[in-house]
Design a protein around this motif. Structure first.
Motif, PDB file in Angstrom:
ATOM      1  N   GLY A 170       7.310  -0.040   5.819  1.00  0.00           N
ATOM      2  CA  GLY A 170       6.556  -1.109   5.168  1.00  0.00           C
ATOM      3  C   GLY A 170       7.321  -2.408   5.146  1.00  0.00           C
ATOM      4  O   GLY A 170       8.537  -2.416   5.303  1.00  0.00           O
ATOM      5  N   PRO A 171       6.693  -3.525   4.975  1.00  0.00           N
ATOM      6  CA  PRO A 171       5.270  -3.697   4.695  1.00  0.00           C
ATOM      7  C   PRO A 171       4.372  -3.613   5.939  1.00  0.00           C
ATOM      8  O   PRO A 171       3.161  -3.567   5.823  1.00  0.00           O
ATOM      9  CB  PRO A 171       5.197  -5.099   4.073  1.00  0.00           C
ATOM     10  CG  PRO A 171       6.323  -5.844   4.694  1.00  0.00           C
ATOM     11  CD  PRO A 171       7.403  -4.805   4.946  1.00  0.00           C
ATOM     12  N   HIS A 172       4.952  -3.611   7.123  1.00  0.00           N
ATOM     13  CA  HIS A 172       4.146  -3.481   8.354  1.00  0.00           C
ATOM     14  C   HIS A 172       4.238  -2.027   8.800  1.00  0.00           C
ATOM     15  O   HIS A 172       5.029  -1.675   9.676  1.00  0.00           O
ATOM     16  CB  HIS A 172       4.664  -4.425   9.441  1.00  0.00           C
ATOM     17  CG  HIS A 172       4.719  -5.841   8.974  1.00  0.00           C
ATOM     18  ND1 HIS A 172       3.585  -6.585   8.733  1.00  0.00           N
ATOM     19  CD2 HIS A 172       5.758  -6.648   8.671  1.00  0.00           C
ATOM     20  CE1 HIS A 172       3.927  -7.785   8.321  1.00  0.00           C
ATOM     21  NE2 HIS A 172       5.244  -7.847   8.257  1.00  0.00           N
ATOM     22  N   TYR A 173       3.433  -1.187   8.191  1.00  0.00           N
ATOM     23  CA  TYR A 173       3.532   0.265   8.357  1.00  0.00           C
ATOM     24  C   TYR A 173       3.259   0.715   9.788  1.00  0.00           C
ATOM     25  O   TYR A 173       2.409   0.165  10.475  1.00  0.00           O
ATOM     26  CB  TYR A 173       2.551   0.964   7.405  1.00  0.00           C
ATOM     27  CG  TYR A 173       2.873   0.704   5.960  1.00  0.00           C
ATOM     28  CD1 TYR A 173       3.955   1.335   5.350  1.00  0.00           C
ATOM     29  CD2 TYR A 173       2.115  -0.179   5.216  1.00  0.00           C
ATOM     30  CE1 TYR A 173       4.263   1.089   4.028  1.00  0.00           C
ATOM     31  CE2 TYR A 173       2.418  -0.437   3.888  1.00  0.00           C
ATOM     32  CZ  TYR A 173       3.492   0.200   3.302  1.00  0.00           C
ATOM     33  OH  TYR A 173       3.802  -0.049   1.999  1.00  0.00           O
ATOM     34  N   ASP A 174       4.011   1.745  10.193  1.00  0.00           N
ATOM     35  CA  ASP A 174       3.817   2.378  11.509  1.00  0.00           C
ATOM     36  C   ASP A 174       2.725   3.435  11.366  1.00  0.00           C
ATOM     37  O   ASP A 174       2.988   4.635  11.337  1.00  0.00           O
ATOM     38  CB  ASP A 174       5.138   2.997  11.979  1.00  0.00           C
ATOM     39  CG  ASP A 174       5.030   3.635  13.351  1.00  0.00           C
ATOM     40  OD1 ASP A 174       3.949   3.565  13.981  1.00  0.00           O
ATOM     41  OD2 ASP A 174       6.037   4.225  13.795  1.00  0.00           O
ATOM     42  N   PHE A 175       1.487   2.968  11.267  1.00  0.00           N
ATOM     43  CA  PHE A 175       0.379   3.865  10.990  1.00  0.00           C
ATOM     44  C   PHE A 175       0.108   4.831  12.139  1.00  0.00           C
ATOM     45  O   PHE A 175      -0.264   5.982  11.905  1.00  0.00           O
ATOM     46  CB  PHE A 175      -0.888   3.072  10.650  1.00  0.00           C
ATOM     47  CG  PHE A 175      -2.027   3.955  10.238  1.00  0.00           C
ATOM     48  CD1 PHE A 175      -2.004   4.619   9.015  1.00  0.00           C
ATOM     49  CD2 PHE A 175      -3.102   4.158  11.081  1.00  0.00           C
ATOM     50  CE1 PHE A 175      -3.041   5.459   8.640  1.00  0.00           C
ATOM     51  CE2 PHE A 175      -4.148   4.999  10.708  1.00  0.00           C
ATOM     52  CZ  PHE A 175      -4.119   5.643   9.490  1.00  0.00           C
ATOM     53  N   ASP A 176       0.296   4.386  13.374  1.00  0.00           N
ATOM     54  CA  ASP A 176       0.025   5.278  14.515  1.00  0.00           C
ATOM     55  C   ASP A 176       0.907   6.516  14.479  1.00  0.00           C
ATOM     56  O   ASP A 176       0.435   7.630  14.701  1.00  0.00           O
ATOM     57  CB  ASP A 176       0.216   4.530  15.841  1.00  0.00           C
ATOM     58  CG  ASP A 176      -0.873   3.507  16.098  1.00  0.00           C
ATOM     59  OD1 ASP A 176      -1.966   3.642  15.508  1.00  0.00           O
ATOM     60  OD2 ASP A 176      -0.629   2.564  16.872  1.00  0.00           O
ATOM     61  N   GLN A 218       2.384   4.429  -1.827  1.00  0.00           N
ATOM     62  CA  GLN A 218       2.236   3.252  -0.971  1.00  0.00           C
ATOM     63  C   GLN A 218       1.759   2.063  -1.805  1.00  0.00           C
ATOM     64  O   GLN A 218       2.255   0.949  -1.656  1.00  0.00           O
ATOM     65  CB  GLN A 218       1.264   3.523   0.165  1.00  0.00           C
ATOM     66  CG  GLN A 218       1.154   2.331   1.113  1.00  0.00           C
ATOM     67  CD  GLN A 218       0.310   2.617   2.335  1.00  0.00           C
ATOM     68  OE1 GLN A 218       0.066   3.752   2.693  1.00  0.00           O
ATOM     69  NE2 GLN A 218      -0.139   1.547   2.977  1.00  0.00           N
ATOM     70  N   ARG A 219       0.814   2.321  -2.691  1.00  0.00           N
ATOM     71  CA  ARG A 219       0.308   1.253  -3.556  1.00  0.00           C
ATOM     72  C   ARG A 219       1.442   0.699  -4.427  1.00  0.00           C
ATOM     73  O   ARG A 219       1.565  -0.513  -4.599  1.00  0.00           O
ATOM     74  CB  ARG A 219      -0.838   1.757  -4.422  1.00  0.00           C
ATOM     75  CG  ARG A 219      -1.415   0.699  -5.325  1.00  0.00           C
ATOM     76  CD  ARG A 219      -2.799   1.049  -5.837  1.00  0.00           C
ATOM     77  NE  ARG A 219      -3.270   0.131  -6.830  1.00  0.00           N
ATOM     78  CZ  ARG A 219      -3.663  -1.125  -6.610  1.00  0.00           C
ATOM     79  NH1 ARG A 219      -3.638  -1.602  -5.402  1.00  0.00           N
ATOM     80  NH2 ARG A 219      -4.087  -1.886  -7.596  1.00  0.00           N
ATOM     81  N   ALA A 220       2.267   1.582  -4.968  1.00  0.00           N
ATOM     82  CA  ALA A 220       3.392   1.140  -5.807  1.00  0.00           C
ATOM     83  C   ALA A 220       4.375   0.301  -4.998  1.00  0.00           C
ATOM     84  O   ALA A 220       4.926  -0.690  -5.505  1.00  0.00           O
ATOM     85  CB  ALA A 220       4.098   2.345  -6.419  1.00  0.00           C
ATOM     86  N   GLN A 221       4.577   0.680  -3.768  1.00  0.00           N
ATOM     87  CA  GLN A 221       5.497  -0.073  -2.906  1.00  0.00           C
ATOM     88  C   GLN A 221       4.909  -1.444  -2.557  1.00  0.00           C
ATOM     89  O   GLN A 221       5.619  -2.438  -2.535  1.00  0.00           O
ATOM     90  CB  GLN A 221       5.785   0.713  -1.629  1.00  0.00           C
ATOM     91  CG  GLN A 221       6.779   0.017  -0.710  1.00  0.00           C
ATOM     92  CD  GLN A 221       7.240   0.916   0.408  1.00  0.00           C
ATOM     93  OE1 GLN A 221       7.702   2.030   0.153  1.00  0.00           O
ATOM     94  NE2 GLN A 221       7.123   0.456   1.641  1.00  0.00           N
TER      95      GLN A 221
END
Length: 158
Positions: free
Chosen positions: A46-52, A114-117
Motif C-alpha cells: 500500500g497505498p498502491h496495492y499489488d492487487f493482481d 486495509q481500511r485501517a491502513q
C-alpha cells in the motif's frame, strides 16, 4: 482418493483438516516462511496495492479450500451411508459450517485491516479489527470443540 476403510477415512479427514489449517496460514501470512505471500504481504504494497498478485493468491487459496471441502464432504457421505455413523457426519457438517464462517471472518478482517491502513485517523477501524478478532477466536474455539467431539466419537469403536 478417499479411503474405503474406517480408520483410513478418519486419518484422511485429520490430514485434510491439517491442510486447511496450513492453507489459512498461507492466506493470512503471519510473518510466515513465505514473506511474499498472503494478506500481510499485500498490505505492505500500500497505498498502491499489488492487487493482481493478491487476486492470484486468493484464487489459489479458493481452489485449495474447494478441493479440501469436496473431499471432506465425500468422507462425510461415506461415514453416514457406508459406516452408519451419522454422529460423525453431523460433526463434519457442523465443522464445514464453522470453517465457512471462519473464511468469511478472515476476509472481513482483511478488509478491516486495509481500511485501517488507508484511514489511520479513523479510530473505529481499530475497534472493528478487535471485534472481528474476537469473533475469530470464538469461531476457533467452536472448531476445536467440534474436533474434540469428532475425535472422542470416532475413537469410541476402537
Amino acid at each position: 482418493m478417499v479411503p474405503t476403510d474406517f480408520k483410513g477415512l478418519i486419518q484422511r479427514f485429520y490430514h485434510l483438516q491439517s491442510e486447511r489449517v496450513e492453507t489459512y496460514r498461507l492466506f493470512e501470512d503471519f510473518g510466515s516462511r513465505l514473506p511474499s505471500r498472503g494478506h500481510e504481504a499485500y498490505l505492505r504494497t500500500g497505498p498502491h496495492y499489488d492487487f493482481d498478485h493478491y487476486r492470484q493468491l486468493v484464487h489459489e487459496i479458493t481452489q485449495a479450500f474447494c478441493g479440501i471441502s469436496k473431499e471432506v464432504l465425500e468422507i462425510k457421505g461415506k461415514l453416514h451411508n457406508e459406516f452408519d455413523r451419522p454422529d460423525l457426519s453431523e460433526h463434519i457438517e457442523k465443522l464445514q459450517s464453522k470453517e465457512k464462517q471462519k473464511l468469511e471472518l478472515t476476509a472481513k478482517l482483511q478488509l478491516a485491516r486495509q481500511r485501517a491502513q488507508d484511514h489511520p485517523e479513523d479510530e473505529g477501524c481499530q475497534e472493528k479489527i478487535q471485534e472481528i478478532k474476537q469473533e475469530i477466536i470464538k469461531n476457533k474455539e467452536a472448531l476445536s470443540e467440534i474436533m474434540q467431539d469428532f475425535k472422542y466419537d470416532s475413537e469410541e469403536c476402537d
